[in-house]
Design a protein around this motif. Sequence first.
Motif, short mmCIF file in Angstrom:
data_model
loop_
_atom_site.label_atom_id
_atom_site.label_comp_id
_atom_site.label_asym_id
_atom_site.label_seq_id
_atom_site.Cartn_x
_atom_site.Cartn_y
_atom_site.Cartn_z
N GLY A 83 -1.51 -44.16 -50.04
CA GLY A 83 -0.44 -42.22 -48.64
C GLY A 83 1.09 -42.37 -48.65
O GLY A 83 1.46 -43.94 -48.88
N ASN A 86 4.51 -40.04 -48.71
CA ASN A 86 5.05 -38.66 -48.45
C ASN A 86 7.17 -38.44 -48.81
O ASN A 86 7.29 -37.51 -48.50
N SER A 107 -2.43 -33.86 -48.60
CA SER A 107 -2.70 -33.37 -47.62
C SER A 107 -1.87 -33.19 -46.97
O SER A 107 -0.88 -33.43 -47.50
N LYS A 108 -2.65 -32.22 -45.81
CA LYS A 108 -1.17 -32.11 -44.48
C LYS A 108 -1.15 -33.34 -44.00
O LYS A 108 -2.08 -34.13 -44.02
N PRO A 109 0.14 -33.90 -43.27
CA PRO A 109 0.39 -34.64 -42.03
C PRO A 109 -0.76 -34.72 -41.03
O PRO A 109 -0.71 -33.61 -40.33
N GLN A 146 3.79 -32.86 -37.31
CA GLN A 146 4.10 -31.78 -38.45
C GLN A 146 5.06 -31.65 -39.07
O GLN A 146 5.31 -30.94 -40.45
N GLN A 150 7.12 -32.66 -41.18
CA GLN A 150 7.24 -33.85 -42.28
C GLN A 150 6.48 -33.54 -43.88
O GLN A 150 6.20 -32.79 -43.37
N ASP A 193 4.25 -32.72 -46.62
CA ASP A 193 2.48 -33.39 -46.46
C ASP A 193 3.12 -34.75 -47.78
O ASP A 193 3.48 -35.68 -48.41
N TYR A 194 1.88 -34.95 -47.87
CA TYR A 194 1.32 -36.28 -48.67
C TYR A 194 0.62 -36.22 -50.10
O TYR A 194 0.18 -34.93 -49.98
N ASN A 244 -2.61 -38.87 -51.17
CA ASN A 244 -3.04 -39.48 -51.18
C ASN A 244 -3.72 -39.89 -52.30
O ASN A 244 -4.73 -39.09 -52.46
N TRP A 294 2.48 -41.88 -36.79
CA TRP A 294 2.04 -41.03 -38.00
C TRP A 294 3.18 -40.84 -38.09
O TRP A 294 3.26 -39.43 -38.91
N PRO A 344 6.78 -40.03 -41.28
CA PRO A 344 6.56 -40.26 -42.66
C PRO A 344 6.71 -41.56 -43.50
O PRO A 344 7.51 -42.63 -42.60
#
Length: 169
Positions: free
Chosen positions: A9, A11, A43-45, A49, A51, A53-54, A56, A90, A92
């Motif tokens: 992952g 971002n 994906s959403k972090p 929130q 930051q 999106d990721y 993966n 969690w 960035p």
Amino acid sequence: MNTVYIGLGANLNAPEAQLRNALNALSTSQELTLAQVSSFYASKPMGPQDQPDYVNAVAKLTTKLSAIDVLDLLQQIELQHGRVRKAERWGPRTLDLDILLYNDAQIATQRLTVPHYGLCEREFVVFPLLEIAPELTLPSGQALADIAASLPRNGLTAISQYDEAASLA
């Protein structure tokens, strides 16, 4: 040979490129064989929130290394790609590489938990893993397909593929 599934992952700093570079590092390692790679997913972090999106993916590797030696190698690759470990859990990051499964082992040490503690709750792990291992049964006896059937996708979207030949060119 040991079979290892890892989650990837990122971002920050061109996340798709970060994953491609990490996969290139894995594929050129003398200690590992890169067997399969899922699609890349947006994906959403988790957690905060505020930051980006990721991106993966999940990769299947084979190796003679022990689980802890694989962890050491993954952390070395993270550092080479600018990963800075912070107190925030969690936040960035430029690159995150996690061992999801190591054979059918169940490992619980201070440094390593396998299966990964969040594997069954994280759509950005379950669906990419299901893509490359649809018949997989976890060490607990749970079928991955059953876990996926009851897990919301939370906006998870396939966005691209890893092409090893193109990435190494």
